[in-house]
Design a protein around this motif. Sequence first.
Motif, mmCIF file in Angstrom:
data_model
loop_
_atom_site.group_PDB
_atom_site.id
_atom_site.type_symbol
_atom_site.label_atom_id
_atom_site.label_comp_id
_atom_site.label_asym_id
_atom_site.label_seq_id
_atom_site.Cartn_x
_atom_site.Cartn_y
_atom_site.Cartn_z
ATOM 1 N N VAL A 148 37.860 64.596 -38.821
ATOM 2 C CA VAL A 148 36.987 64.972 -37.788
ATOM 3 C C VAL A 148 36.710 66.281 -37.727
ATOM 4 N N TYR A 149 35.209 66.456 -37.969
ATOM 5 C CA TYR A 149 34.751 67.810 -38.203
ATOM 6 C C TYR A 149 33.729 68.205 -36.838
ATOM 7 N N SER A 150 34.294 69.167 -36.084
ATOM 8 C CA SER A 150 33.470 69.496 -34.626
ATOM 9 C C SER A 150 32.947 70.749 -34.664
ATOM 10 N N ILE A 151 31.821 71.082 -34.077
ATOM 11 C CA ILE A 151 31.228 72.370 -33.973
ATOM 12 C C ILE A 151 31.038 72.390 -32.590
ATOM 13 N N GLY A 153 28.306 87.509 -25.899
ATOM 14 C CA GLY A 153 27.382 86.609 -25.435
ATOM 15 C C GLY A 153 27.591 85.008 -25.549
ATOM 16 N N GLY A 154 28.516 84.735 -26.473
ATOM 17 C CA GLY A 154 28.528 83.484 -27.013
ATOM 18 C C GLY A 154 29.772 83.001 -27.720
ATOM 19 N N VAL A 155 30.290 81.932 -28.064
ATOM 20 C CA VAL A 155 31.396 81.448 -29.008
ATOM 21 C C VAL A 155 31.097 80.300 -29.695
ATOM 22 N N ASN A 156 30.914 80.309 -30.762
ATOM 23 C CA ASN A 156 30.884 79.429 -31.789
ATOM 24 C C ASN A 156 32.112 78.827 -32.323
ATOM 25 N N THR A 157 32.563 77.649 -32.254
ATOM 26 C CA THR A 157 33.852 77.114 -32.678
ATOM 27 C C THR A 157 33.774 75.871 -33.634
ATOM 28 N N ILE A 158 34.394 75.976 -34.700
ATOM 29 C CA ILE A 158 34.730 74.872 -35.638
ATOM 30 C C ILE A 158 36.031 74.472 -35.621
ATOM 31 N N LEU A 159 36.186 73.121 -35.514
ATOM 32 C CA LEU A 159 37.661 72.593 -35.880
ATOM 33 C C LEU A 159 37.443 71.507 -36.858
ATOM 34 N N LEU A 160 38.417 71.515 -37.814
ATOM 35 C CA LEU A 160 38.382 70.799 -38.979
ATOM 36 C C LEU A 160 39.759 70.002 -38.862
ATOM 37 N N ASN A 161 39.959 68.479 -38.776
ATOM 38 C CA ASN A 161 41.052 68.064 -38.638
ATOM 39 C C ASN A 161 41.212 66.733 -39.552
ATOM 40 N N LEU A 162 42.331 66.232 -39.973
ATOM 41 C CA LEU A 162 42.630 64.971 -40.381
ATOM 42 C C LEU A 162 43.547 64.257 -39.498
ATOM 43 N N TYR A 180 38.494 77.578 -36.003
ATOM 44 C CA TYR A 180 37.838 78.835 -36.359
ATOM 45 C C TYR A 180 36.927 78.966 -35.315
ATOM 46 N N SER A 181 36.802 80.217 -34.767
ATOM 47 C CA SER A 181 35.691 80.704 -33.762
ATOM 48 C C SER A 181 35.126 81.835 -34.269
ATOM 49 N N ASP A 182 33.993 82.130 -33.799
ATOM 50 C CA ASP A 182 33.066 83.484 -34.114
ATOM 51 C C ASP A 182 32.306 83.950 -32.979
ATOM 52 N N PRO A 183 32.930 84.919 -32.217
ATOM 53 C CA PRO A 183 33.808 85.816 -32.469
ATOM 54 C C PRO A 183 35.139 85.052 -32.220
ATOM 55 N N GLU A 184 36.067 85.941 -32.457
ATOM 56 C CA GLU A 184 37.608 85.598 -32.199
ATOM 57 C C GLU A 184 38.084 85.829 -30.983
ATOM 58 N N ASN A 243 41.290 81.343 -38.009
ATOM 59 C CA ASN A 243 41.717 80.322 -38.704
ATOM 60 C C ASN A 243 43.310 79.561 -38.636
ATOM 61 N N LYS A 244 43.433 79.380 -37.277
ATOM 62 C CA LYS A 244 44.676 78.890 -36.670
ATOM 63 C C LYS A 244 44.764 77.456 -36.671
ATOM 64 N N ILE A 245 46.060 77.011 -36.958
ATOM 65 C CA ILE A 245 46.484 75.610 -36.954
ATOM 66 C C ILE A 245 46.251 75.077 -35.561
#
Length: 190
Positions: A82-85, A99-108, A131-135, A142-144
Amino acid sequence: MKKVLLALACLIVLCFPRMGRGDELFGEFQRLPDQVERGFSVGFDFGLLFFTGEARTAKNPGFQLTFTTGYDLFKYLSLEGVYSIGINEASAGDFVLQGGVNTILLNLAAKAQYPLGRFYPFLEVGPGIHYSDPEFVPGQNNKINILIGGGIEYYTYLRHFSLYAKTSYYYILDVPVDTINIGAGLKYTF
């Protein structure tokens, strides 16, 4: 001319008893059985992304797009990637989120499902990376995360296609922010 018309009429009369229904004009047609297709699959869904906890000034809801790949191990169990943006807006005055947050979630995830005709309610659980940008917290990226989700899938009569709706909760370790994804999508099974 009368002989041609008479020959044509005789031909029609002789062939008429052999003509059956329209679907048998070119021989016997064997329809494929209406069964649920199982195996390797790809899918995508989109919907809303919500932050819970101390999300600073990130505004809810945001937008999320999820891509999945999966394989049906058994009738009741599948394994999915499962790969989410996600994209959320933040206050312009927040100098950390800028001004904004971009989030990436990579799961099995392991997906348990129970067939009810063409409807398959399901639950899924699995580990992954956030993973989020900015943190949200400087130096805490890069947290679990742990994915816990559920929904329902409908296998259409188009044989390889299914539609689904799901809600996913991502518990992120060591960060005071968690996410909730709500989406609907389309899946194709090979």
